[in-house]
Design a protein around this motif. Structure first.
Motif, PDB file in Angstrom:
ATOM      1  N   SER A 198       0.723  -0.830   0.209  1.00  0.00           N
ATOM      2  CA  SER A 198      -0.450   0.200  -0.356  1.00  0.00           C
ATOM      3  C   SER A 198       0.730   1.197   0.376  1.00  0.00           C
ATOM      4  O   SER A 198       1.433   1.233   0.607  1.00  0.00           O
ATOM      5  CB  SER A 198      -1.226  -0.261   1.016  1.00  0.00           C
TER       6      SER A 198
ATOM      7  N   ARG B 240      -5.824  -1.674  -7.335  1.00  0.00           N
ATOM      8  CA  ARG B 240      -7.242  -1.179  -6.444  1.00  0.00           C
ATOM      9  C   ARG B 240      -6.984   0.199  -5.276  1.00  0.00           C
ATOM     10  O   ARG B 240      -5.830   0.524  -5.038  1.00  0.00           O
ATOM     11  CB  ARG B 240      -8.172  -1.637  -5.947  1.00  0.00           C
ATOM     12  N   ASP B 241      -8.210   1.428  -4.607  1.00  0.00           N
ATOM     13  CA  ASP B 241      -8.130   1.615  -3.704  1.00  0.00           C
ATOM     14  C   ASP B 241      -7.358   1.405  -2.614  1.00  0.00           C
ATOM     15  O   ASP B 241      -7.736   0.521  -2.648  1.00  0.00           O
ATOM     16  CB  ASP B 241      -9.221   2.879  -3.961  1.00  0.00           C
ATOM     17  N   CYS B 242      -6.887   2.333  -2.206  1.00  0.00           N
ATOM     18  CA  CYS B 242      -6.705   1.784  -0.844  1.00  0.00           C
ATOM     19  C   CYS B 242      -7.615   3.570   0.300  1.00  0.00           C
ATOM     20  O   CYS B 242      -6.974   4.272   0.207  1.00  0.00           O
ATOM     21  CB  CYS B 242      -5.183   1.903  -0.165  1.00  0.00           C
ATOM     22  N   SER B 243      -7.902   2.302   1.792  1.00  0.00           N
ATOM     23  CA  SER B 243      -8.507   3.482   2.328  1.00  0.00           C
ATOM     24  C   SER B 243      -7.984   3.650   3.408  1.00  0.00           C
ATOM     25  O   SER B 243      -8.345   4.534   4.084  1.00  0.00           O
ATOM     26  CB  SER B 243      -9.985   2.498   3.312  1.00  0.00           C
ATOM     27  N   ILE B 244      -7.056   3.520   3.788  1.00  0.00           N
ATOM     28  CA  ILE B 244      -5.837   4.723   5.043  1.00  0.00           C
ATOM     29  C   ILE B 244      -4.857   5.029   3.890  1.00  0.00           C
ATOM     30  O   ILE B 244      -4.421   6.461   4.270  1.00  0.00           O
ATOM     31  CB  ILE B 244      -4.680   3.247   5.763  1.00  0.00           C
TER      32      ILE B 244
ATOM     33  N   LYS C  64       1.429   6.181  -0.385  1.00  0.00           N
ATOM     34  CA  LYS C  64       1.289   7.027  -0.259  1.00  0.00           C
ATOM     35  C   LYS C  64       1.420   7.924  -1.152  1.00  0.00           C
ATOM     36  O   LYS C  64       2.902   7.547  -1.009  1.00  0.00           O
ATOM     37  CB  LYS C  64       0.618   7.500   1.541  1.00  0.00           C
TER      38      LYS C  64
ATOM     39  N   ASP D 180      -3.309   5.381  -0.105  1.00  0.00           N
ATOM     40  CA  ASP D 180      -3.768   6.182  -1.759  1.00  0.00           C
ATOM     41  C   ASP D 180      -4.176   4.513  -2.417  1.00  0.00           C
ATOM     42  O   ASP D 180      -5.352   4.659  -2.702  1.00  0.00           O
ATOM     43  CB  ASP D 180      -3.076   6.741  -2.027  1.00  0.00           C
TER      44      ASP D 180
END
Ligand code: NAP
Length: 352
Positions: free
Chosen positions: A247, A312-316, A249, A318
């Motif tokens: 994951s 895919r999108d990461c909810s924590i 950012k 990006d």
């Protein structure tokens, strides 16, 4: 570039080990290099290679190699370049002795990776860092490749960091058994199981990418990349191929399509120079959400390509995605051979 009749003689330190055997397998028929020396511990020295080794590669042991005598790891080998697959417990002083005696040492071991004047090299990522060897005090030189799980991660990060800037990375690895050497983890420990600890691995994954993605300054020092990395490393019952769930950012807003495009556009110096071990393309992105998988994709690009998928999108943070790379080829012997190819192509081996 090399005259096929005048291949460069190379030696292998730790030739009997897991990485050493992979060097032998991969260097068979190499267009530029020919193996002229094999060295290992005192347990193996003085024996024919076929009697010293427990050969467990898929390719048969080449007869010429089988009948070579194993030497001790002292710098009196008939070659100019040595590839090191030495156990880290002994690699430090042995590799230094070879470099001091004038050999070009291409190492897999962790011992010298973070030394200021030693290039920690992935040719697609930081080929300019090779220049650090000019700051070394040895008659020869030492060049290292990163930890096997760092390699796959950094290959995936490089095009994204260059294009968008990365602020934070969270990575969970699922690492193959061959990464622990031979015989490695006992079958009773790993069958029907998973081990949530690989000594020293998380620390290496958190620091090595910062040097690899760092900038070589004019004074000949690497300014480390400013990325916060948190790693969790696990051993799983797969023979070869490290999977990583990543994951991250970015420093700005980035669309997922742009991420995939950056991976698909990625090409670098080894591909431009057409180095024999350079995979083309270096990165594969799979749209199929079931991919990549170790058994299916670890051998892409002859084990030198890195496979990516499940962006895919990461909810924590990006975005999140999966990385797969072959740990004993791209992450060890093959990566070291590509390092040697870059060094030779650029003529560094003739400088000292
Ligand atoms: P390994 O299978 O345990 O092999 C170790 C080698 O070192 C053997 O050839 C052994 O020779 C030799 N050795 C041990 N003690 C020695 C001594 N006192 N003097 C000289 N030689 C000695 O280990 P490996 O998995 O191939 O790993 C080798 C290195 O590569 C390690 O530093 C490891 O961290 C690194 N690495 C491994 C991987 C991987 O996927 N396996 C990936 C990246 C980096 P004998 O047979 O004679 O004992």
């Amino acid at each position: 570039m090399q005259n096929p009749d005048k291949k460069i003689p190379v030696g292998i330190l730790g030739a009997t080990g897991s990485v050493g055997q992979k060097f032998i397998e991969l260097l068979q028929d190499h267009p530029w290099f020919t193996v002229t020396a094999l060295a290992a511990s005192e347990r193996s020295a003085g024996k024919l290679y076929k009697h010293a080794v427990n050969w467990f590669q898929q390719a048969p042991l080449p007869p010429r190699i089988a009948n070579m005598m194993v030497s001790a790891c002292v710098p009196a080998l008939p070659c100019r370049i040595v590839f090191s697959g030495l156990d880290a417990a002994v690699a430090g002083p042995i590799e230094e002795a070879f470099a001091e005696a004038g050999y070009v040492v291409i190492s897999n071991a962790k011992n010298h990776r973070m030394a200021e004047t030693v290039p920690l090299l992935i040719p697609e990522v930081n080929p300019d860092h090779l220049d650090l060897v000019r700051k070394q005090h040895y008659k020869g030189m030492i060049v290292t490749n990163p930890n096997c799980s760092t390699t796959g991660l950094v290959m995936a990060l490089k095009p994204l960091h260059d294009r968008f800037g990365i602020e934070k990375v969270f990575v969970v690895t699922h690492q193959a058994l061959s990464g622990a050497g031979y015989p490695g983890v006992s079958s009773l420990d790993i069958i029907d199981n998973m081990i949530p600890y690989i000594g020293g691995e998380e620390e290496k994954m958190q620091i090595e990418p910062l040097k690899l993605l760092g900038t070589l300054e004019e004074g000949g020092k690497v300014d480390f990349a400013n990325i916060a990395i948190s790693a969790q490393c696990n051993r799983v019952a797969v023979t070869n191929g490290h999977m990583e769930s990543v994951s991250l950012k970015f420093r700005s807003t980035v669309k997922k399509e742009a991420v995939v495009q950056a991976w698909r556009d990625f090409t670098a110096q080894p591909q431009e120079l057409e180095l024999p071990f350079a995979p083309n393309p270096p990165l594969y992105y799979f749209d199929d959400p079931r991919y990549p998988q170790p058994r299916l994709h670890r051998d892409l690009g002859k084990g030198m390509a890195v496979s990516l998928g499940r962006l895919r999108d990461c909810s924590i943070l990006d975005v999140k995605f999966t990385v797969l790379s072959h740990n004993t080829i791209r992450g060890a012997a093959g990566g070291a051979i590509l390092n040697a190819e870059l060094l030779v192509k650029k003529g560094y081996h003739e400088e000292q």
